[in-house]
Design an enzyme around this catalytic site. Structure first.
Site, PDB file in Angstrom:
ATOM      1  N   HIS A  56       0.882  -1.173   0.000  1.00 12.24           N
ATOM      2  CA  HIS A  56       0.000   0.000   0.000  1.00 12.24           C
ATOM      3  C   HIS A  56       0.916   1.219   0.000  1.00 12.24           C
ATOM      4  CE1 HIS A  56      -2.730   3.005   1.743  1.00 12.24           C
ATOM      5  NE2 HIS A  56      -3.747   2.189   1.489  1.00 12.24           N
TER       6      HIS A  56
ATOM      7  N   ASP B 261       3.210  -3.770   8.143  1.00 10.23           N
ATOM      8  CA  ASP B 261       1.940  -3.075   7.939  1.00 10.23           C
ATOM      9  C   ASP B 261       0.834  -4.098   8.223  1.00 10.23           C
ATOM     10  OD1 ASP B 261      -0.407  -2.033   7.015  1.00 10.23           O
ATOM     11  OD2 ASP B 261       0.386  -1.358   5.088  1.00 10.23           O
TER      12      ASP B 261
ATOM     13  N   GLN C 173      -4.434  -4.906   7.438  1.00 11.34           N
ATOM     14  CA  GLN C 173      -5.453  -5.846   6.968  1.00 11.34           C
ATOM     15  C   GLN C 173      -5.460  -7.148   7.750  1.00 11.34           C
ATOM     16  OE1 GLN C 173      -7.783  -5.038   4.909  1.00 11.34           O
ATOM     17  NE2 GLN C 173      -6.948  -3.138   4.082  1.00 11.34           N
TER      18      GLN C 173
ATOM     19  N   CYS D  86      -4.718   2.365  -3.598  1.00 13.16           N
ATOM     20  CA  CYS D  86      -3.438   2.877  -3.052  1.00 13.16           C
ATOM     21  C   CYS D  86      -2.312   1.873  -3.245  1.00 13.16           C
ATOM     22  CB  CYS D  86      -3.555   3.266  -1.586  1.00 13.16           C
ATOM     23  SG  CYS D  86      -4.715   4.581  -1.308  1.00 13.16           S
TER      24      CYS D  86
ATOM     25  N   LYS E  94     -10.375   0.140  10.498  1.00  9.60           N
ATOM     26  CA  LYS E  94     -10.500  -1.110   9.730  1.00  9.60           C
ATOM     27  C   LYS E  94     -10.835  -2.287  10.645  1.00  9.60           C
ATOM     28  CE  LYS E  94      -7.123   0.363   6.290  1.00  9.60           C
ATOM     29  NZ  LYS E  94      -7.862   0.556   5.046  1.00  9.60           N
TER      30      LYS E  94
HETATM   31  N1  PMP Z   1      -1.851  -0.324   4.679  1.00  9.97           N
HETATM   32  C1  PMP Z   1      -2.842  -1.066   4.169  1.00  9.97           C
HETATM   33  C2  PMP Z   1      -2.562  -2.480   3.751  1.00  9.97           C
HETATM   34  C3  PMP Z   1      -4.116  -0.517   4.041  1.00  9.97           C
HETATM   35  O1  PMP Z   1      -5.099  -1.268   3.535  1.00  9.97           O
HETATM   36  C4  PMP Z   1      -4.339   0.814   4.458  1.00  9.97           C
HETATM   37  C5  PMP Z   1      -5.704   1.452   4.312  1.00  9.97           C
HETATM   38  N2  PMP Z   1      -6.249   1.307   3.042  1.00  9.97           N
HETATM   39  C6  PMP Z   1      -3.272   1.538   4.987  1.00  9.97           C
HETATM   40  C7  PMP Z   1      -2.044   0.928   5.091  1.00  9.97           C
HETATM   41  C8  PMP Z   1      -3.427   2.937   5.463  1.00  9.97           C
HETATM   42  O2  PMP Z   1      -4.262   3.000   6.559  1.00  9.97           O
HETATM   43  P1  PMP Z   1      -4.860   4.401   7.050  1.00  9.97           P
HETATM   44  O3  PMP Z   1      -5.449   5.029   5.821  1.00  9.97           O
HETATM   45  O4  PMP Z   1      -5.893   4.013   8.015  1.00  9.97           O
HETATM   46  O5  PMP Z   1      -3.737   5.184   7.616  1.00  9.97           O
END
Ligand code: PMP
Length: 444
Positions: free
Chosen positions: A152, A229, A232, A400, A255
């Site tokens: 991401h 990270d 998920q 993203c 999430k």
């Molecule tokens: N890493 C992953 C794998 C994500 O799915 C997301 C959110 N789409 C993020 C990082 C970023 O999280 P946040 O927007 O809550 O900071």
């Protein structure tokens, strides 16, 4: 603070959520009762972007504002004391949920902010901040940061920026055709020059679970720090950060059934203690003179300014809710839904981006119910629109993760993703609707 997950599978290690349990879970989520697009039942398959919230989480936030609202760690009055207690109890709940110690959990506005805290700590240390203790965070030109092609942007761009600021070099582990990390050249990628190995636990595009043990071992062999990270994974499968052995991890409240505006940075205690701060100001200091400042120990060192207390309380409540539900059962539910979702690969013209089966990761749980796909001759945005018209909410775009989409030669995909409240019936409705998409656009 009390939470009441409505159900707890009797033997969480052996069962997914039963139909009755699932019905009880769904009843905890008020938003799931609403209809969309002219009275159609909502089929919410966008939980990887943000999950819905159970009533207990909403109540915890309201209760905080109605009964305890005050700034934390300051003030001698009773409200400040109660607010601080709720804030710290929430930290303890989140820490217990992910197998960490309380002092290893730093509140952050989200995972993106959390990863940036670590990346900026490296550049501040490289500028000489943090004294001798911060030696581990100092980079020299030619040092390397390794990420993966599946990241991401939140776990890619901060490292690109860190490289640009310090002269370090970014390298990445490629992704193979089945959407898993290609570890063929891991030894050549993670070398004595590697200082950081940053990777996602579960891809928000392919749902693939990364081989954490292999990656952590590779980093340890060369003395590199690992950054996981866990955005998920934490909401959908059991995660024990001590057991995984990573050095840092980041995840977001919104999430994992919690509020927006709050997330957590996990750091091994000794590393947080050695790490220079990034955001500075009030509440993170010990002694301030006009010339200089000494900093509070972690986690406060990384929590400058007035904190998002109600959201933290909500996130703590969400962690307890999931814990009471039993993460083994939640993971089995996810695995079952993933199998149901993956049946879309049998629809003519539909191509799934990512692993189709449970093989290949070397992990007990090798993929979750996050499934991205393209439909021949129909743009992802149009796929999303047709599904939305039937009340089915999926995500469309690059999620993203532009490099990963480029790897598969597509600009955009549609993505279905599940959470604890998602039912097989919803996935079947999604499959049936998807089967009609090409005909709708005359693309057959
Ligand atoms: N890493 C992953 C794998 C994500 O799915 C997301 C959110 N789409 C993020 C990082 C970023 O999280 P946040 O927007 O809550 O900071």
């Amino acid at each position: 603070m009390t939470t009441t997950a409505t159900v707890r599978p009797d033997d969480a290690s052996a069962t997914a959520l039963s139909t009755t349990e699932l019905a009880a879970v769904r009843a905890d989520f008020p938003l799931l009762e609403r209809t969309v697009r002219g009275g159609k039942p909502l089929v919410y398959l966008d939980s990887a972007a943000t999950s819905q919230k159970p009533q207990v989480v909403l109540d915890a936030e309201v209760d905080f504002y109605e009964q305890r609202n005050a700034a934390v760690h300051r003030g001698a009055h009773q409200l400040a004391e109660e607010a601080t207690e709720a804030f710290e109890q929430a930290r303890a709940a989140v820490a217990a949920f992910v197998g960490a110690d309380e002092a290893e959990i730093v509140w952050q506005p989200g995972a993106t902010a959390a990863i940036n805290v670590v990346a900026y700590a490296f550049s501040n240390a490289t500028l000489g901040r943090g004294g001798d203790a911060a030696e581990r965070f100092r980079l020299a030109p030619g040092d390397e940061i390794v990420v993966t092609e599946a990241e991401h942007h939140a776990n890619l761009v901060p490292w690109q920026e860190l490289c640009a600021r310090t002269g370090a070099v970014l390298r990445w582990i490629p992704v193979s055709d089945d959407g898993r990390l290609d570890l063929t050249n891991l030894d050549a990628l993670v070398t004595e020059r590697t200082r950081v190995l940053a990777f996602g636990h579960v891809s928000n595009v392919t749902g693939a679970v990364a081989p954490v043990a292999t990656l952590v071992a590779a980093a340890r062999r060369v003395g590199a720090l690992t950054v996981l990270d866990a955005c998920q994974s934490v909401p959908n499968m059991p995660v024990d950060l001590h057991e995984l052995g990573v050095d840092f991890a980041a995840f977001s409240g919104h999430k994992m059934l919690g509020p927006t505006g709050v997330g957590a940075l996990y750091g091994r205690r000794e590393l947080l203690e050695a790490m220079p701060p990034t955001v500075t100001g009030g509440s993170m200091v010990e002694v301030v003179t006009m010339e200089s400042t000494t900093y509070a120990p972690p986690p406060q060192r990384f929590e400058a300014g007035t904190q998002m207390v109600a959201q933290a309380v909500g996130m703590g409540c969400a962690a307890q809710y999931l814990d009471e539900l039993g993460m083994e059962g939640v993971a089995r539910h996810e695995t079952e839904l993933a199998a149901e979702m993956l049946k879309i690969a049998d629809i003519p013209g539909v191509r799934v981006i990512g692993p189709l089966g449970a093989d290949g990761a070397g992990e007990e749980i090798s993929r979750l119910a996050v499934v991205s796909f393209v439909v021949d001759g129909v743009h992802a945005h149009d796929v999303g629109q047709v599904l939305d018209d039937k009340g089915i909410a999926v995500r469309v775009g690059h999620h993203c993760a532009q490099p990963l989409h480029r790897r598969f030669g597509v600009a955009a995909t549609a993505r279905a993703s599940a959470s604890v409240y998602t039912t097989v019936e919803e996935v079947v409705a999604f499959r049936e609707a998807l089967a009609g998409v090409r005909a709708f656009f005359g693309a057959e």
